[in-house]
Design a protein around this motif. Structure first.
Motif, PDB file in Angstrom:
ATOM      1  N   SER A  96       4.359  -2.883  -8.615  1.00 27.29           N
ATOM      2  CA  SER A  96       5.808  -2.924  -8.861  1.00 27.29           C
ATOM      3  C   SER A  96       6.548  -3.272  -7.566  1.00 27.29           C
ATOM      4  O   SER A  96       5.987  -3.181  -6.473  1.00 27.29           O
ATOM      5  CB  SER A  96       6.314  -1.579  -9.395  1.00 27.29           C
ATOM      6  N   ASP A  97       7.836  -3.669  -7.760  1.00 24.65           N
ATOM      7  CA  ASP A  97       8.716  -3.882  -6.593  1.00 24.65           C
ATOM      8  C   ASP A  97       9.912  -2.943  -6.673  1.00 24.65           C
ATOM      9  O   ASP A  97      11.043  -3.303  -6.346  1.00 24.65           O
ATOM     10  CB  ASP A  97       9.169  -5.341  -6.498  1.00 24.65           C
ATOM     11  N   HIS A 116      11.583  -2.513  -2.990  1.00 22.88           N
ATOM     12  CA  HIS A 116      12.349  -3.670  -2.543  1.00 22.88           C
ATOM     13  C   HIS A 116      12.044  -4.836  -3.469  1.00 22.88           C
ATOM     14  O   HIS A 116      10.893  -5.084  -3.837  1.00 22.88           O
ATOM     15  CB  HIS A 116      11.998  -4.047  -1.103  1.00 22.88           C
ATOM     16  N   LYS A 117      13.089  -5.549  -3.828  1.00 22.99           N
ATOM     17  CA  LYS A 117      12.941  -6.649  -4.765  1.00 22.99           C
ATOM     18  C   LYS A 117      11.959  -7.675  -4.214  1.00 22.99           C
ATOM     19  O   LYS A 117      12.025  -8.073  -3.050  1.00 22.99           O
ATOM     20  CB  LYS A 117      14.320  -7.298  -5.015  1.00 22.99           C
ATOM     21  N   ASP A 118      11.062  -8.096  -5.094  1.00 23.92           N
ATOM     22  CA  ASP A 118      10.042  -9.109  -4.820  1.00 23.92           C
ATOM     23  C   ASP A 118       9.015  -8.681  -3.747  1.00 23.92           C
ATOM     24  O   ASP A 118       8.234  -9.506  -3.279  1.00 23.92           O
ATOM     25  CB  ASP A 118      10.682 -10.434  -4.408  1.00 23.92           C
ATOM     26  N   GLU A 119       9.030  -7.414  -3.412  1.00 19.30           N
ATOM     27  CA  GLU A 119       7.973  -6.882  -2.533  1.00 19.30           C
ATOM     28  C   GLU A 119       7.064  -6.011  -3.392  1.00 19.30           C
ATOM     29  O   GLU A 119       7.253  -4.810  -3.518  1.00 19.30           O
ATOM     30  CB  GLU A 119       8.588  -6.069  -1.392  1.00 19.30           C
ATOM     31  N   PHE A 120       6.076  -6.669  -3.984  1.00 25.86           N
ATOM     32  CA  PHE A 120       5.224  -5.993  -4.968  1.00 25.86           C
ATOM     33  C   PHE A 120       4.097  -5.234  -4.245  1.00 25.86           C
ATOM     34  O   PHE A 120       3.262  -5.826  -3.560  1.00 25.86           O
ATOM     35  CB  PHE A 120       4.657  -7.000  -5.958  1.00 25.86           C
ATOM     36  N   LEU A 121       4.136  -3.928  -4.452  1.00 26.17           N
ATOM     37  CA  LEU A 121       3.173  -3.042  -3.782  1.00 26.17           C
ATOM     38  C   LEU A 121       2.186  -2.451  -4.791  1.00 26.17           C
ATOM     39  O   LEU A 121       2.483  -2.320  -5.990  1.00 26.17           O
ATOM     40  CB  LEU A 121       3.906  -1.905  -3.072  1.00 26.17           C
ATOM     41  N   PRO A 136       1.026  -3.862   0.122  1.00 27.45           N
ATOM     42  CA  PRO A 136       1.179  -5.038  -0.726  1.00 27.45           C
ATOM     43  C   PRO A 136      -0.015  -5.209  -1.664  1.00 27.45           C
ATOM     44  O   PRO A 136      -1.160  -4.948  -1.289  1.00 27.45           O
ATOM     45  CB  PRO A 136       1.274  -6.190   0.272  1.00 27.45           C
ATOM     46  N   ASN A 196      10.894  -4.956 -12.691  1.00 31.88           N
ATOM     47  CA  ASN A 196      10.240  -4.417 -11.488  1.00 31.88           C
ATOM     48  C   ASN A 196       8.748  -4.100 -11.664  1.00 31.88           C
ATOM     49  O   ASN A 196       8.046  -3.887 -10.659  1.00 31.88           O
ATOM     50  CB  ASN A 196      10.934  -3.129 -11.045  1.00 31.88           C
ATOM     51  N   ASP A 218       6.287  -9.937 -14.280  1.00 25.85           N
ATOM     52  CA  ASP A 218       7.113  -8.776 -13.967  1.00 25.85           C
ATOM     53  C   ASP A 218       8.102  -8.588 -15.114  1.00 25.85           C
ATOM     54  O   ASP A 218       8.604  -9.553 -15.680  1.00 25.85           O
ATOM     55  CB  ASP A 218       7.829  -8.931 -12.632  1.00 25.85           C
TER      56      ASP A 218
END
Length: 261
Positions: A198-199, A202-207, A214, A232, A243
Motif C-alpha cells: 500500500s501507499d 505517502h502517495k505512490d510510495e508503495f511499501l 519499498p 492506496n 491499486d
C-alpha cells in the motif's frame, strides 16, 4: 652280610699275599697271620669300603623316615606347582574370554548408541515436520514462503490484514516474477486478491506491509483503473497488480516466511 664279605676278602688277601711271597721267599711276611691279618686287610680295604659306603649313602639316605618325608614333600610341591600352573592357565583363559566379552559388549553398545542416535534423529525430523504442519496449518509452501489463500470469504483490506495477523502471518508481498508465476498458478482466474502492499503513508510510495520497506517487486497492469487519492491498496488480478480503494472486499493472500530452526 657286609662283615662276612669283609672277612672273606681279608682271608683271600692274606693267603694271596703269603702265597705270592712263598714263590720268592721261604717265609711269609706275616709272622702271625691270624693276628696281623686284620690290620693288614683293613689298610688294604679302606679305600674300597669308603667307596662302597659312599655309593650306599648316595643310594639310600641314612634315615629312611626322613627320606620318605623329603620324597613326600617333593611330590606335594610338584602337585601344588601343577595345580598352580593349571589355575594360571584357567585364569588366563578366563581373562581372554572376559576381554572378548568386553570387546563384544563394547561393539554392541556402540551399535546400539548409533542406532538410538539414528532413531532420535528420525524422531526429531518427524517432530519438526509435525510442528511445521501445525504451525503452517492451512498454509501451502511456495518457494521459501508459506501462503494461505482465502478463496471463499471476501474482506476489505484492513479486515484481511487483521485476519492474517490473527493467524501469525501478514498480507503477502511478492519478491520476483518467478514467485508471482508460482502464486498465480494456484489462484482462480478473473478473481481479485488483496496483497500486503500500500501507499497509505505517502502517495505512490508503495511499501511492503511485512517489512515497512519499498515493495520488493511490482508488476502493474498495463492500464491501471484509477489514480485517485483513495486508491492506496494493491490487489492481484490475473497475474497483474492494481491499486484500488482499501474499503472494497476481495479475497486475499496471507504469508509466513519459513523460519530457520
Amino acid at each position: 652280610m657286609l662283615g662276612l664279605t669283609i672277612a672273606l676278602i681279608c682271608g683271600l688277601l692274606a693267603l694271596g699275599s703269603c702265597g705270592a711271597l712263598a714263590d720268592t721267599e721261604p717265609f711269609c711276611l706275616l709272622k702271625d697271620p691270624p693276628n696281623q691279618c686284620g690290620g693288614f686287610c683293613l689298610s688294604v680295604l679302606t679305600p674300597v669300603l669308603n667307596h662302597l659306603t659312599i655309593s650306599q649313602d648316595q643310594r639310600t639316605p641314612s634315615d629312611p623316615k626322613k627320606a620318605n618325608e623329603v620324597l613326600l614333600r617333593q611330590y606335594t610341591m610338584e602337585k601344588q606347582l601343577t595345580a598352580l600352573q593349571e589355575k594360571q592357565t584357567t585364569f588366563e583363559t578366563s581373562l581372554e574370554n572376559q576381554q572378548k566379552s568386553l570387546d563384544n559388549s563394547h561393539v554392541n553398545l556402540t551399535e546400539r548408541v548409533d542406532d538410538l542416535e539414528s532413531q532420535l534423529s528420525a524422531l526429531q525430523e518427524t517432530l519438526f515436520r509435525v510442528e511445521t504442519k501445525i504451525k503452517y496449518l492451512g498454509f501451502e509452501q511456495v518457494g521459501s514462503k508459506y501462503l494461505y489463500i482465502e478463496r471463499i470469504t471476501e474482506k476489505n483490506w484492513a479486515s484481511a490484514s487483521k485476519y492474517c495477523r490473527n493467524m501469525g502471518a501478514h498480507l503477502a508481498d511478492i519478491k520476483d516474477q518467478e514467485e508471482l508465476s508460482a502464486i498465480q498458478a494456484g489462484l482462480k482466474k478473473d478473481t481479485h486478491y488483496w496483497l500486503g502492499i500500500s501507499d497509505l503513508g505517502h502517495k505512490d510510495e508503495f511499501l511492503s506491509m511485512a517489512t515497512g520497506k519499498p515493495a520488493p517487486f511490482l508488476k502493474w497492469a498495463t492500464v491501471r483503473p484509477t489514480r485517485l487519492d483513495s486508491s492506496n491498496c494493491v490487489f492481484l488480478y490475473n497475474g497483474e497488480m492494481y491499486d484500488y480503494p482499501c474499503k472494497y472486499s476481495f479475497h486475499f493472500i496471507c504469508q509466513k516466511e519459513e523460519e530457520n530452526e
